[in-house]
Write an enzyme that holds these catalytic residues in place. Structure first.
Site, mmCIF file in Angstrom:
data_model
loop_
_atom_site.group_PDB
_atom_site.id
_atom_site.type_symbol
_atom_site.label_atom_id
_atom_site.label_comp_id
_atom_site.label_asym_id
_atom_site.label_seq_id
_atom_site.Cartn_x
_atom_site.Cartn_y
_atom_site.Cartn_z
ATOM 1 N N LYS A 14 -43.212 62.263 10.945
ATOM 2 C CA LYS A 14 -43.749 60.908 9.669
ATOM 3 C C LYS A 14 -42.603 59.463 9.600
ATOM 4 O O LYS A 14 -43.748 59.025 9.447
ATOM 5 C CB LYS A 14 -43.425 61.585 8.094
ATOM 6 C CG LYS A 14 -42.592 60.989 7.033
ATOM 7 C CD LYS A 14 -42.594 62.112 6.303
ATOM 8 C CE LYS A 14 -42.088 62.166 4.785
ATOM 9 N NZ LYS A 14 -40.981 60.430 4.935
ATOM 10 N N THR A 15 -41.590 59.502 9.850
ATOM 11 C CA THR A 15 -40.563 58.442 9.690
ATOM 12 C C THR A 15 -41.537 57.736 11.010
ATOM 13 O O THR A 15 -41.910 56.400 11.224
ATOM 14 C CB THR A 15 -39.666 58.273 9.883
ATOM 15 O OG1 THR A 15 -39.741 59.295 7.980
ATOM 16 C CG2 THR A 15 -38.818 56.778 9.250
ATOM 17 N N ASP A 53 -45.162 54.948 2.089
ATOM 18 C CA ASP A 53 -44.176 56.641 2.276
ATOM 19 C C ASP A 53 -44.338 57.503 1.068
ATOM 20 O O ASP A 53 -43.751 57.019 -0.046
ATOM 21 C CB ASP A 53 -43.369 56.006 3.155
ATOM 22 C CG ASP A 53 -42.485 57.603 3.751
ATOM 23 O OD1 ASP A 53 -42.945 58.657 3.804
ATOM 24 O OD2 ASP A 53 -41.419 57.649 3.731
ATOM 25 N N GLU A 54 -43.248 58.550 1.148
ATOM 26 C CA GLU A 54 -43.418 59.751 0.076
ATOM 27 C C GLU A 54 -44.708 59.838 -1.484
ATOM 28 O O GLU A 54 -43.885 59.303 -2.894
ATOM 29 C CB GLU A 54 -42.356 58.981 -0.655
ATOM 30 C CG GLU A 54 -40.881 58.952 0.531
ATOM 31 C CD GLU A 54 -40.277 60.751 0.786
ATOM 32 O OE1 GLU A 54 -40.754 61.545 0.589
ATOM 33 O OE2 GLU A 54 -39.653 60.534 1.966
ATOM 34 N N GLN A 112 -43.112 68.700 -1.663
ATOM 35 C CA GLN A 112 -41.739 68.061 -1.360
ATOM 36 C C GLN A 112 -41.613 66.719 -2.970
ATOM 37 O O GLN A 112 -40.686 65.789 -2.625
ATOM 38 C CB GLN A 112 -40.655 67.013 -0.365
ATOM 39 C CG GLN A 112 -40.836 68.067 1.274
ATOM 40 C CD GLN A 112 -40.357 66.860 2.405
ATOM 41 O OE1 GLN A 112 -38.755 66.717 2.700
ATOM 42 N NE2 GLN A 112 -41.380 66.896 2.972
ATOM 43 N N ARG A 167 -33.396 69.705 5.539
ATOM 44 C CA ARG A 167 -32.418 68.506 6.230
ATOM 45 C C ARG A 167 -31.774 69.380 6.714
ATOM 46 O O ARG A 167 -31.950 68.646 8.169
ATOM 47 C CB ARG A 167 -31.558 68.714 5.350
ATOM 48 C CG ARG A 167 -32.013 67.435 3.367
ATOM 49 C CD ARG A 167 -33.025 66.327 3.671
ATOM 50 N NE ARG A 167 -34.279 67.131 3.498
ATOM 51 C CZ ARG A 167 -35.394 66.530 3.970
ATOM 52 N NH1 ARG A 167 -35.434 65.297 4.440
ATOM 53 N NH2 ARG A 167 -37.147 66.924 4.157
#
Length: 717
Positions: free
Chosen positions: A31-32, A216-217, A247, A599
DNA sequence: ACGAAATCTTTTTTT
DNA sequence: AAGATTTCGT
């Protein structure tokens, strides 16, 4: 160029220009990359001016990295794109709009400590003084603010007398902030929200300012942030939000996962794109993590997949105690290191900062270099807070909290009495602090010594203020403060403590210098805002070849070749405190572990201690979550040293009653005279055979029942 | 007014 | 158990 190597869904998310866009991006789905490429695309195709793009990230660090990545794709324009966290963007707006909004240009930003000390002074002599701690009051107030409830509404909807009193405290707190020319973290958002919602020219300017907004997020935004986004994303702008409901780990801070669900309602015509291909983890890791999170009920549900080859199994391991756990993990890190996995690609994640210590010493023993992210925050250190307080007073003379903090620091003969006398006089006079200090001789009741100290302080302050107001570089002002306040002279470099403080101060001077060279002409005010908004994860250095130690929360958005998750224990993950702990809390804890597991790229370990001493409780034993992790994909089956206890929600609960004979580690044996339930704990009045009975709270010190009231002895744990 | 000792307080996670 | 804060002795 910026589209190279993207899969069809990612490419669609990058180039879609048909309106609002919601990208449901699973962990490790790139996504980044999508966000940076989308910005690069907007720039390269000249779809919108660089300055009309706004990118909102979760940390300043993430903003910096995004800026750098976009810079590589389109060097000319990246600098003009506005990027930052909601908080830093709001601080920027507050600064720009100070005069039309009617707040001071150089406002102070109060952190949790400042809030608490302000609340402590406001709580004094109120009916709830003994019932509500500053920390609890701060939590209440923050909740209200995050849900857009003002003091009036809070008081009207109070459900008890105590809550009504806290609502009144909230009102007093807000006016105290105003008097001090200060905002707290939540205010940065709420004040801007109120401002840009107005239909005035000033307000509506911001709804037209940005043509493209990227967030984002999004799963970790709260109601106020959602409102701000709605205002900023007015007609003529396209909003692109990226998030993953699995998340969401900041519910305790007011974040609402529902913001994602409601996005299409808030922004009509939204196109939804799902990214479900994972590029990060091996199938073994992905299967384990997916299996865990599938136990959550409140979720969209998605199927992450990967084309990576199977990889090593997820390993689960039980250890006797936290020390053994740390030793075992560090041994493993050391083995991996000799097999070519450098410590810089490895992380140890845990639930609470307090867990970091054992790992630090184990790393030292094993000779593995490591970096702890977060536990002792640089800007929370005593000496740093002192310099910052001086700087705040210079920038914002109305800031009484900061002035009170440093008035007699280092000790200069102004005691509590003189301090109170001075501050009261200052408030009554309405004068500038430095002016009033110079006239200290006219304050009745001050001693000779205090007067001359205050006079000296006044001329120092006047000089430094002039320096700051003249737009001097931040580093110059810092040096003036260090010299003029006597801070440097007060520290003894020959002691361990003194030299470490001097080192910290030196580090602070360096950061001021760095700020000056990065932002020429900004001066003190800009520097203060920047450091107030600095966060823990901003300290993480991915380039350093050192083992990373951090909390699960801190690890959000990062990735490592190898991840150890330590303390996967019932009571720790999920973290359970006495008191309310509902199904939603359990699900958030599960997501937190899920975030940690995802992660990992190549190797994942889950470890736990069978026994762990936490204040008041003996905890430990494998977490219920371990049994929810799918271990059928060839993973090592955990071999718990002890039987897995039945999952129980709630802390092992001891019931106290009058007549119990108990044992206290310091006072020894005693008899319970009175036992009252207070929150999730017990307030006990105990006769230890001393003159006075003692009243104390369980939960901080282990108190064990030696003999039930008139009954048989109970096993002491 | 200052420093040392007793006492009190403490939400785990962080913008 | 640790840290901050208040009280106490000088």
């Amino acid at each position: 160029m910026y589209r190279a190597g993207l899969n069809p869904e990612q490419a669609e998310a990058v180039v879609y220009l048909g309106g609002h866009l919601l990208v449901l991006a699973g962990a490790g789905s790139g996504k980044t990359r999508v966000l940076t490429c989308r910005i690069a695309h907007l720039l390269a195709e000249r779809i919108v001016e660089p300055r009309r793009i706004l990118a909102v990230t979760f940390t300043n660090k993430a903003a910096g990295e995004m800026k750098e990545r976009v810079g590589r794709l389109s060097p000319a324009d990246a600098e003009r794109v506005r990027m930052g966290t909601f908080h830093s963007i709001c601080a920027w707006i507050l600064r720009r709009e100070a005069s039309s909004g009617g707040w001071p240009e150089n406002f102070s930003i109060y952190d949790a400590d400042d809030q608490k000390s302000l609340l402590r002074s406001l709580l004094r002599n109120t009916p709830i003084e003994t019932k509500v701690t500053p920390g609890a009051a701060q939590t209440w107030i923050s909740r209200w603010k995050n849900s857009m409830v003002d003091p009036g509404k809070a008081e009207d909807s109070a459900e008890s007398d105590q809550e009504r009193e806290i609502a009144r405290l909230y009102a007093a707190y807000q006016s105290a902030l105003r008097r001090n020319g200060a905002f707290d973290f939540d205010d940065l958002l709420t004040v801007v929200h109120g401002y840009i919602r107005q239909e005035t020219d000033a307000g509506s300017r911001y709804s037209r300012m940005f043509g493209h907004i990227l967030v984002d997020e999004y799963q970790d935004t709260n109601l106020v942030q959602r409102g701000i986004l709605k205002s900023l994303g007015g007609p003529g702008s396209s909003v692109c939000a990226v998030g993953d409901d699995d998340q969401s780990i900041y519910g305790w801070r007011g974040a609402r996962v529902s913001n994602i669900l409601d996005f299409p309602e808030d922004f009509p015509g939204t196109r939804i794109i799902r990214l479900e291909r994972n590029y990060r983890s091996t199938p073994a890791i992905l299967a384990a993590a997916s299996s865990l999170v599938s136990f959550n009920r409140g979720r969209h549900g998605k199927a992450l997949w990967t084309e990576r080859p199977a990889g090593e199994p997820v390993r689960a391991r039980s250890l006797a105690n936290p020390e053994d756990e740390a030793a075992w993990i560090l041994k493993e890190v050391s083995d991996l290191s000799s097999r070519g996995v450098s410590p810089g690609r490895v992380a140890v994640l845990y639930r609470t900062n307090a867990q970091s210590r054992v790992f630090e010493s184990a790393a030292l023993l094993e000779g593995i270099p490591c970096q702890v992210i977060g536990s002792l925050r640089f800007y929370e250190r005593e000496e740093i807070k002192d310099i910052v307080a001086w700087l705040r007073v210079l920038a914002n003379p109305g800031d009484r909290i900061s002035l009170a903090r440093v008035l007699n620091k280092p000790p200069r003969g102004i005691g509590d009495k003189s301090k109170a006398l001075f501050l009261a006089g200052l408030d009554a006079s309405g004068a500038d602090p430095s002016e009033f200090m110079k006239r200290a001789g006219r304050i009745p009741g001050l001693s000779r010594g205090s007067i001359s100290s205050l006079e000296a302080l006044g001329s120092f302050l006047a000089g430094a203020s002039a320096l700051a107001a003249g737009g001097a570089p931040a580093a110059e002002v810092v040096d003036a403060v260090l010299a003029g306040s006597g801070m440097l002279d007060a520290l003894d470099p020959s002691t361990v403590e003194g030299s470490s403080r001097l080192e910290n101060i030196d580090e602070f001077r360096r950061s001021a210098n760095e700020y000056d060279s990065l932002h020429p002409g900004s001066g003190l005010a800009g520097f203060l805002t920047t450091i107030s908004l600095m966060t823990t994860s901003d300290a993480y250095d991915s380039g350093a070849d050192r083992l990373s130690l951090m909390t699960l929360h801190c690890a959000k958005g990062l990735e490592f070749d190898t991840v150890f998750i330590a303390g996967v224990e019932e009571g720790l993950i999920p973290f359970i405190r006495a008191g309310r702990f509902g199904p939603d809390d359990l699900e958030e804890e599960r997501r937190l572990l899920y975030v940690g597991m995802t992660r990992a790229k190549d190797r994942l370990y889950l470890t736990w201690a069978e026994r762990r001493a936490r204040p008041g409780v003996t905890a430990g034993g494998v977490s219920r979550f371990v049994s929810e992790v799918s271990l059928d994909s060839g993973s090592t089956v955990p071999a718990p040293a002890a039987a897995v206890p039945d999952p129980v929600i709630g802390v092992p609960d001891t019931r106290f009653s009058r007549g119990n004979v108990i044992h206290h580690p310091r006072y020894g044996m005693g008899t319970v005279l009175k036992a009252v339930r207070r929150g999730g704990e017990w307030q006990l009045t105990i006769d230890f055979g001393m003159d006075e009975p003692k009243t104390l709270l369980t939960g901080y010190v282990p108190i064990t029942i030696v003999r039930e009231k008139g009954g048989f002895p109970v096993d002491a744990v």
